[in-house]
Design a protein around this motif. Structure first.
Motif, PDB file in Angstrom:
ATOM      1  N   TYR A 243       0.839  -1.208   0.000  1.00  0.00           N
ATOM      2  CA  TYR A 243       0.000   0.000   0.000  1.00  0.00           C
ATOM      3  C   TYR A 243       0.871   1.254   0.000  1.00  0.00           C
ATOM      4  O   TYR A 243       2.049   1.209   0.323  1.00  0.00           O
ATOM      5  CB  TYR A 243      -0.954  -0.003   1.200  1.00  0.00           C
ATOM      6  CG  TYR A 243      -1.827  -1.231   1.202  1.00  0.00           C
ATOM      7  CD1 TYR A 243      -2.829  -1.394   0.255  1.00  0.00           C
ATOM      8  CD2 TYR A 243      -1.598  -2.255   2.117  1.00  0.00           C
ATOM      9  CE1 TYR A 243      -3.607  -2.543   0.218  1.00  0.00           C
ATOM     10  CE2 TYR A 243      -2.375  -3.406   2.092  1.00  0.00           C
ATOM     11  CZ  TYR A 243      -3.369  -3.544   1.143  1.00  0.00           C
ATOM     12  OH  TYR A 243      -4.124  -4.682   1.104  1.00  0.00           O
ATOM     13  N   PHE A 244       0.223   2.377  -0.331  1.00  0.00           N
ATOM     14  CA  PHE A 244       0.946   3.656  -0.383  1.00  0.00           C
ATOM     15  C   PHE A 244       0.303   4.665   0.557  1.00  0.00           C
ATOM     16  O   PHE A 244      -0.873   4.540   0.901  1.00  0.00           O
ATOM     17  CB  PHE A 244       0.930   4.200  -1.822  1.00  0.00           C
ATOM     18  CG  PHE A 244       1.754   3.389  -2.783  1.00  0.00           C
ATOM     19  CD1 PHE A 244       3.131   3.500  -2.811  1.00  0.00           C
ATOM     20  CD2 PHE A 244       1.149   2.497  -3.659  1.00  0.00           C
ATOM     21  CE1 PHE A 244       3.904   2.754  -3.698  1.00  0.00           C
ATOM     22  CE2 PHE A 244       1.909   1.745  -4.546  1.00  0.00           C
ATOM     23  CZ  PHE A 244       3.288   1.881  -4.558  1.00  0.00           C
ATOM     24  N   ARG A 245       1.067   5.701   0.905  1.00  0.00           N
ATOM     25  CA  ARG A 245       0.514   6.743   1.775  1.00  0.00           C
ATOM     26  C   ARG A 245      -0.582   7.525   1.064  1.00  0.00           C
ATOM     27  O   ARG A 245      -1.548   7.951   1.656  1.00  0.00           O
ATOM     28  CB  ARG A 245       1.630   7.696   2.225  1.00  0.00           C
ATOM     29  CG  ARG A 245       2.429   7.151   3.387  1.00  0.00           C
ATOM     30  CD  ARG A 245       3.325   8.192   4.007  1.00  0.00           C
ATOM     31  NE  ARG A 245       4.268   8.772   3.066  1.00  0.00           N
ATOM     32  CZ  ARG A 245       4.256  10.039   2.689  1.00  0.00           C
ATOM     33  NH1 ARG A 245       3.353  10.873   3.169  1.00  0.00           N
ATOM     34  NH2 ARG A 245       5.162  10.501   1.829  1.00  0.00           N
ATOM     35  N   PHE A 246      -0.402   7.725  -0.246  1.00  0.00           N
ATOM     36  CA  PHE A 246      -1.448   8.413  -1.008  1.00  0.00           C
ATOM     37  C   PHE A 246      -2.303   7.368  -1.712  1.00  0.00           C
ATOM     38  O   PHE A 246      -1.785   6.463  -2.369  1.00  0.00           O
ATOM     39  CB  PHE A 246      -0.831   9.386  -2.018  1.00  0.00           C
ATOM     40  CG  PHE A 246      -0.175  10.551  -1.360  1.00  0.00           C
ATOM     41  CD1 PHE A 246      -0.943  11.595  -0.858  1.00  0.00           C
ATOM     42  CD2 PHE A 246       1.201  10.606  -1.208  1.00  0.00           C
ATOM     43  CE1 PHE A 246      -0.353  12.675  -0.226  1.00  0.00           C
ATOM     44  CE2 PHE A 246       1.814  11.678  -0.568  1.00  0.00           C
ATOM     45  CZ  PHE A 246       1.027  12.713  -0.071  1.00  0.00           C
ATOM     46  N   ASN A 247      -3.607   7.514  -1.529  1.00  0.00           N
ATOM     47  CA  ASN A 247      -4.537   6.534  -2.098  1.00  0.00           C
ATOM     48  C   ASN A 247      -5.901   7.210  -2.249  1.00  0.00           C
ATOM     49  O   ASN A 247      -5.990   8.440  -2.123  1.00  0.00           O
ATOM     50  CB  ASN A 247      -4.617   5.309  -1.178  1.00  0.00           C
ATOM     51  CG  ASN A 247      -4.831   5.699   0.279  1.00  0.00           C
ATOM     52  OD1 ASN A 247      -5.671   6.572   0.557  1.00  0.00           O
ATOM     53  ND2 ASN A 247      -4.076   5.110   1.185  1.00  0.00           N
ATOM     54  N   ALA A 248      -6.937   6.426  -2.501  1.00  0.00           N
ATOM     55  CA  ALA A 248      -8.261   7.030  -2.745  1.00  0.00           C
ATOM     56  C   ALA A 248      -8.730   7.864  -1.551  1.00  0.00           C
ATOM     57  O   ALA A 248      -9.390   8.895  -1.721  1.00  0.00           O
ATOM     58  CB  ALA A 248      -9.267   5.933  -3.058  1.00  0.00           C
TER      59      ALA A 248
ATOM     60  N   PRO B  17      -5.848  11.498  -1.320  1.00  0.00           N
ATOM     61  CA  PRO B  17      -5.352  11.726  -2.688  1.00  0.00           C
ATOM     62  C   PRO B  17      -4.113  12.610  -2.738  1.00  0.00           C
ATOM     63  O   PRO B  17      -3.804  13.346  -1.797  1.00  0.00           O
ATOM     64  CB  PRO B  17      -6.528  12.406  -3.378  1.00  0.00           C
ATOM     65  CG  PRO B  17      -7.648  12.450  -2.421  1.00  0.00           C
ATOM     66  CD  PRO B  17      -7.146  12.099  -1.059  1.00  0.00           C
ATOM     67  N   LEU B  18      -3.420  12.501  -3.848  1.00  0.00           N
ATOM     68  CA  LEU B  18      -2.219  13.310  -4.097  1.00  0.00           C
ATOM     69  C   LEU B  18      -2.592  14.785  -4.181  1.00  0.00           C
ATOM     70  O   LEU B  18      -3.707  15.124  -4.594  1.00  0.00           O
ATOM     71  CB  LEU B  18      -1.596  12.891  -5.430  1.00  0.00           C
ATOM     72  CG  LEU B  18      -0.983  11.491  -5.487  1.00  0.00           C
ATOM     73  CD1 LEU B  18      -0.899  10.997  -6.926  1.00  0.00           C
ATOM     74  CD2 LEU B  18       0.402  11.514  -4.848  1.00  0.00           C
ATOM     75  N   HIS B  19      -1.621  15.637  -3.841  1.00  0.00           N
ATOM     76  CA  HIS B  19      -1.869  17.083  -3.951  1.00  0.00           C
ATOM     77  C   HIS B  19      -1.357  17.539  -5.312  1.00  0.00           C
ATOM     78  O   HIS B  19      -0.209  17.917  -5.450  1.00  0.00           O
ATOM     79  CB  HIS B  19      -1.138  17.840  -2.842  1.00  0.00           C
ATOM     80  CG  HIS B  19      -1.486  17.328  -1.493  1.00  0.00           C
ATOM     81  ND1 HIS B  19      -2.763  17.361  -0.983  1.00  0.00           N
ATOM     82  CD2 HIS B  19      -0.728  16.739  -0.544  1.00  0.00           C
ATOM     83  CE1 HIS B  19      -2.777  16.817   0.210  1.00  0.00           C
ATOM     84  NE2 HIS B  19      -1.556  16.420   0.499  1.00  0.00           N
TER      85      HIS B  19
ATOM     86  N   LEU C  69      -2.152   4.233  -8.772  1.00  0.00           N
ATOM     87  CA  LEU C  69      -1.844   5.619  -9.143  1.00  0.00           C
ATOM     88  C   LEU C  69      -3.134   6.372  -9.498  1.00  0.00           C
ATOM     89  O   LEU C  69      -3.358   7.490  -9.024  1.00  0.00           O
ATOM     90  CB  LEU C  69      -0.880   5.617 -10.337  1.00  0.00           C
ATOM     91  CG  LEU C  69      -0.425   6.972 -10.845  1.00  0.00           C
ATOM     92  CD1 LEU C  69       0.409   7.690  -9.785  1.00  0.00           C
ATOM     93  CD2 LEU C  69       0.414   6.839 -12.115  1.00  0.00           C
ATOM     94  N   PHE C  70      -3.971   5.761 -10.308  1.00  0.00           N
ATOM     95  CA  PHE C  70      -5.232   6.419 -10.680  1.00  0.00           C
ATOM     96  C   PHE C  70      -6.113   6.600  -9.447  1.00  0.00           C
ATOM     97  O   PHE C  70      -6.789   7.614  -9.308  1.00  0.00           O
ATOM     98  CB  PHE C  70      -5.979   5.619 -11.759  1.00  0.00           C
ATOM     99  CG  PHE C  70      -5.630   6.053 -13.162  1.00  0.00           C
ATOM    100  CD1 PHE C  70      -4.456   5.630 -13.753  1.00  0.00           C
ATOM    101  CD2 PHE C  70      -6.464   6.889 -13.886  1.00  0.00           C
ATOM    102  CE1 PHE C  70      -4.115   6.028 -15.047  1.00  0.00           C
ATOM    103  CE2 PHE C  70      -6.131   7.299 -15.173  1.00  0.00           C
ATOM    104  CZ  PHE C  70      -4.960   6.869 -15.758  1.00  0.00           C
ATOM    105  N   ALA C  71      -6.114   5.591  -8.555  1.00  0.00           N
ATOM    106  CA  ALA C  71      -6.956   5.686  -7.361  1.00  0.00           C
ATOM    107  C   ALA C  71      -6.551   6.907  -6.526  1.00  0.00           C
ATOM    108  O   ALA C  71      -7.396   7.542  -5.897  1.00  0.00           O
ATOM    109  CB  ALA C  71      -6.838   4.417  -6.533  1.00  0.00           C
ATOM    110  N   ALA C  72      -5.248   7.238  -6.544  1.00  0.00           N
ATOM    111  CA  ALA C  72      -4.755   8.338  -5.701  1.00  0.00           C
ATOM    112  C   ALA C  72      -4.920   9.713  -6.350  1.00  0.00           C
ATOM    113  O   ALA C  72      -4.541  10.727  -5.761  1.00  0.00           O
ATOM    114  CB  ALA C  72      -3.285   8.093  -5.361  1.00  0.00           C
ATOM    115  N   LEU C  73      -5.468   9.755  -7.568  1.00  0.00           N
ATOM    116  CA  LEU C  73      -5.642  11.069  -8.213  1.00  0.00           C
ATOM    117  C   LEU C  73      -6.841  11.790  -7.598  1.00  0.00           C
ATOM    118  O   LEU C  73      -7.904  11.182  -7.442  1.00  0.00           O
ATOM    119  CB  LEU C  73      -5.900  10.894  -9.718  1.00  0.00           C
ATOM    120  CG  LEU C  73      -4.725  10.413 -10.577  1.00  0.00           C
ATOM    121  CD1 LEU C  73      -5.189  10.189 -12.014  1.00  0.00           C
ATOM    122  CD2 LEU C  73      -3.576  11.408 -10.534  1.00  0.00           C
ATOM    123  N   PRO C  74      -6.695  13.057  -7.292  1.00  0.00           N
ATOM    124  CA  PRO C  74      -7.871  13.777  -6.789  1.00  0.00           C
ATOM    125  C   PRO C  74      -8.941  13.898  -7.878  1.00  0.00           C
ATOM    126  O   PRO C  74      -8.630  13.782  -9.070  1.00  0.00           O
ATOM    127  CB  PRO C  74      -7.317  15.151  -6.415  1.00  0.00           C
ATOM    128  CG  PRO C  74      -5.990  15.262  -7.051  1.00  0.00           C
ATOM    129  CD  PRO C  74      -5.494  13.884  -7.352  1.00  0.00           C
TER     130      PRO C  74
END
Ligand code: ATP
Length: 722
Positions: free
Chosen positions: A349-354, A357-359, A379-384
């Motif tokens: 898992y990653f710190r940024f996720n759904a 989200p990423l800034h 990556l797509f899941a973490a997109l705002p």
């Protein structure tokens, strides 16, 4: 199904050793295959891995119904689980049961899907979801709530995110069998892409036109806007001649399209201007935001550290070609996708996720063909929700090392599964065509527009600014991509294209003999630089001498493999006295890293050269070229895992370029060697060459490579067409 002939053969074998009838029958009974004996035999011949066997055993352990076995008592679901798991090892995200697949012959023959379906539907380990993407959820759930079932049914057709029915280990959707996790990745990725492509973006057309005029009035395409306006006027006059005078600037089309879409792919071969285009795109987007008194957060990412460093370098180098006013607030530093998402040690898992989200507002991902399905999904899941993403890459290159083929699946969906036609637009919708016309006055014609929004996500760049029309490399790349053997062979034979050569010698010795003088010159140079103590001033020359030529192999082991070629080169250099083979770290030894080391700022795929420290010629270090184009030494004891790299695999060469490439294809002796060869592999190796390309292969390996497309099992493209 155990075939009659298989049983007969076993029975015949027994008959041969008849002593009495009873003994023979007992012997036949003892040899009647069981699921375990089939799996063990498959393991023995290497058709499945221990991991696949373990997964099959897990599935069989959890199978409570009696329906998963065939009339002979063979556990079909267990065998399918083993097969699916082995395909995952070959980077397929799913197994298409519609295909003619008989991977377990001569031990077992699978029935066609129609006959397997009742068995799979009754299995406690398989959830059957949405027959062929349009039907009802079959045994998807035992939920009492009709509302929930209705939601799942809708979700499975529309690709909204869903929770896997009952968390069963296997999912059958249409004719595709998935591992639960990969089905989730695919559904979630498709769902996010579909939601993004379905969302409209509006652009300030007047401002967009003004910015494009500035951006495309610089650099080599000076005046192209004017030419396109001319094309428009000419169109009005219906003059075919004038239209011909204004070739379409596909880079401008790509910028307009990507600016107006939330998901876009800019794809093209080497030197087609992907980086140049994306810089202009960033400048356009930032310019439009500035006009609206906003500032966009634009970020750059790439799948490997090496690719990230390369994009940072080329963006920094190309930025200066933009008008100064438009350079403001553009990023030039690219990070790896893992770093962007925030890796968590020992966790997938990653710190940024759904949920977090990423800034960012815009994300640009380079070398996107190398990104696998799980990572792309995360990556797509973490997109705002409001973000835009632009994927850059070459859709004809090899796909990711891990499962999936996301970039080429998106392209296939956008093209509605038709092949690309040189210099023709993909089947854009009327709306996309209008945007292109409004923004840059290019009036494209499309005979059959695609109704799926994904069609507007693709921009194709065809013209290479690196290879001229006279280049054999450029022509050969096109011939290979079109799957044509005869024109490819003709190009090798044509004296007008001396930059492409085909050697049919079947021993690597011939290749090594050809390379030896260049390597001897390289080692002479190393000795000279070390003796003169001029490492810091002349060391870069050593790197450029090394990178003038590169041997690429299709495989690591076996004939014409990296290990064989490396060993042969080292042994010949040793015989000539150029190196001392007794020492691991001899001066001049080139090494390639196999892992990232963030603390050292070194990345998987980085190439270093062993040379003594400038102040202490007893102390060997491995030297790397820094981003500032200086040299930096690392003690061998601190070096991450690495290999000698006179030869490297084609996979490892992705993202690099060399003046002269020598590509070795193996003699096909086994099925796995035949499966290794593909058009994508050959194309990727070929397009690493800047000046010349020499192929070492026999006719069979060449024709197999050109004939075979590396198509991975995936249901992603179909999901994007909803
Ligand atoms: N429209 C153009 N006219 C003339 N030269 C161009 C144009 N676009 C790009 N170039 C030049 O072609 C070269 C390759 O461009 P660029 O690096 O953008 O391509 P690329 O597709 O990103 O290449 P690769 O990914 O293979 O490294 C550069 O030197 C660039 O300046």
């Amino acid at each position: 199904m155990v075939t009659d002939s298989m049983v007969k053969q076993m029975a015949n074998n027994d008959d041969a050793s008849k002593t009495n009838k009873l003994d023979a029958q007992a012997s036949v009974a003892a040899q009647v295959p069981t699921t375990t004996s089939i799996l063990q035999n498959l393991l023995k011949i290497g058709r499945i891995r221990p991991l696949d066997l373990a997964f099959a055993e897990f599935v069989m352990l959890h199978e409570h119904g009696k329906h998963a076995v065939d009339v002979n008592g063979i556990h079909v679901v267990g065998l399918l689980a083993a097969y699916l798991s082995s395909r995952l090892g070959e980077q397929d995200s799913c197994l298409n049961l519609d295909n003619t697949y008989q991977p377990f012959l001569p031990f077992y023959r699978f029935e066609p899907i129609d006959q397997l379906l009742p068995m799979l539907s009754a299995s406690t380990c398989v959830a059957v979801v949405d027959e062929r993407y349009t039907g009802e959820v079959a045994n998807a759930s035992t939920d009492k709530s009709t509302e929930k079932n209705a939601l799942k049914s809708r979700a499975s057709t529309s690709c909204e995110p869903v929770f896997a029915p009952q968390s069963k280990p296997l999912i059958l959707q249409g004719s595709e069998l998935y591992m639960q996790r990969y089905w989730q990745y695919e559904v979630q990725l498709a769902s996010k892409i579909n939601s993004m492509t379905g969302r409209a973006t509006t652009l300030d057309v007047a401002q967009g036109q003004a910015l494009l005029a500035q951006l495309f009035a610089t650099h080599e395409s000076k005046g192209s806007l004017a030419k396109n306006s001319l094309a428009k006027n000419s169109l009005a006059k219906n003059s075919a001649q004038d239209q011909q005078a204004a070739p379409i600037d596909w880079q401008q089309v790509a910028v307009c399209l990507a600016a107006s879409q939330n998901v876009s792919v800019i794809t093209g071969g080497p030197g087609t201007g992907k980086t140049t285009t994306v810089i202009r795109l960033m400048a356009l987007l930032q310019g439009l935001a500035r006009h609206a008194h906003k500032k966009l957060q634009i970020k750059l990412a790439a799948p490997t550290g090496k690719a990230a460093a390369r994009l940072s370098q080329s963006i920094s180098a190309a930025m200066g070609k933009l008008p100064t006013a438009l350079q403001a607030d553009l990023p030039n530093q690219c990070s790896t996708i893992h770093r962007l998402l925030g890796s968590i040690a020992n966790s997938p898992y990653f710190r940024f996720n759904a949920q977090h989200p990423l800034h960012l507002d815009v994300l640009i991902v380079d070398e996107a063909s190398m990104v696998d399905l799980p990572l792309m999904s995360k990556l797509f899941a973490a997109l705002p929700a409001h973000a835009k993403i632009i994927l850059l890459g070459d859709k004809d290159q090899l796909a990711s090392v891990e499962a999936g083929s996301v970039l080429s699946d998106i392209c296939a969906a956008a093209l509605n599964f038709s092949p690309t036609v040189y210099d023709q637009p993909p089947p854009y919708s009327d709306e996309a065509l209008r945007v292109i016309k409004d923004l840059c006055q290019i009036d494209l014609q499309v005979s059959t527009p695609n109704k799926a929004p994904i069609s507007n996500s693709l921009a194709l760049l065809h013209k290479s600014y690196r290879f001229s029309e006279k280049s054999g490399i450029g022509r050969l790349a096109r011939a290979i991509n079109s799957g044509k053997l005869a024109p490819s062979k003709a190009l090798f034979a044509d004296e007008r294209y001396p930059d492409v050569v085909w050697q049919t010698s079947d021993e690597p010795k011939a290749l090594v003999a050809k390379l030896l003088p260049d390597y001897q010159a390289y080692f002479e140079h190393v000795k000279h630089v070390c003796a003169q103590g001029t490492l810091h001033s002349k060391g870069l020359e050593v790197f450029s001498l090394l990178q003038q030529q590169q041997v690429l192999c299709a495989q690591k082991e076996a004939n014409w493999g990296v290990l064989q070629v490396n060993a042969l080169i080292e042994s010949e250099l040793n015989k000539k006295g150029a190196i001392e083979l007794g020492r691991d770290f001899y001066p001049g030894r080139p090494v390639m890293l196999k892992q990232n080391d963030h603390s050292l700022g070194l990345f998987n795929g980085d190439i270093g050269i062993v040379m003594p420290d400038a102040d202490n010629d007893e102390l060997m270090k491995v030297w790397f070229v820094t981003e500032q184009n200086t040299l930096r030494g690392v003690l061998p004891s601190r070096l991450p895992p690495h290999d000698t790299v006179y030869a490297m695999t084609i996979h490892k060469s992705q993202g690099s370029e060399f003046d002269h490439v020598y590509l070795c294809l193996p003699r096909v002796e086994t099925g796995s060697q035949a499966r290794l060869l593909s058009r994508e592999l050959l194309y990727t190796g070929l397009t690493r060459a800047k000046k010349s390309f020499t192929l070492y292969s026999d006719e069979q390996a060449l024709s197999l490579s050109i004939a075979r497309r590396c198509q991975r099992g995936s249901g992603l493209a179909k999901r994007l067409l909803f």
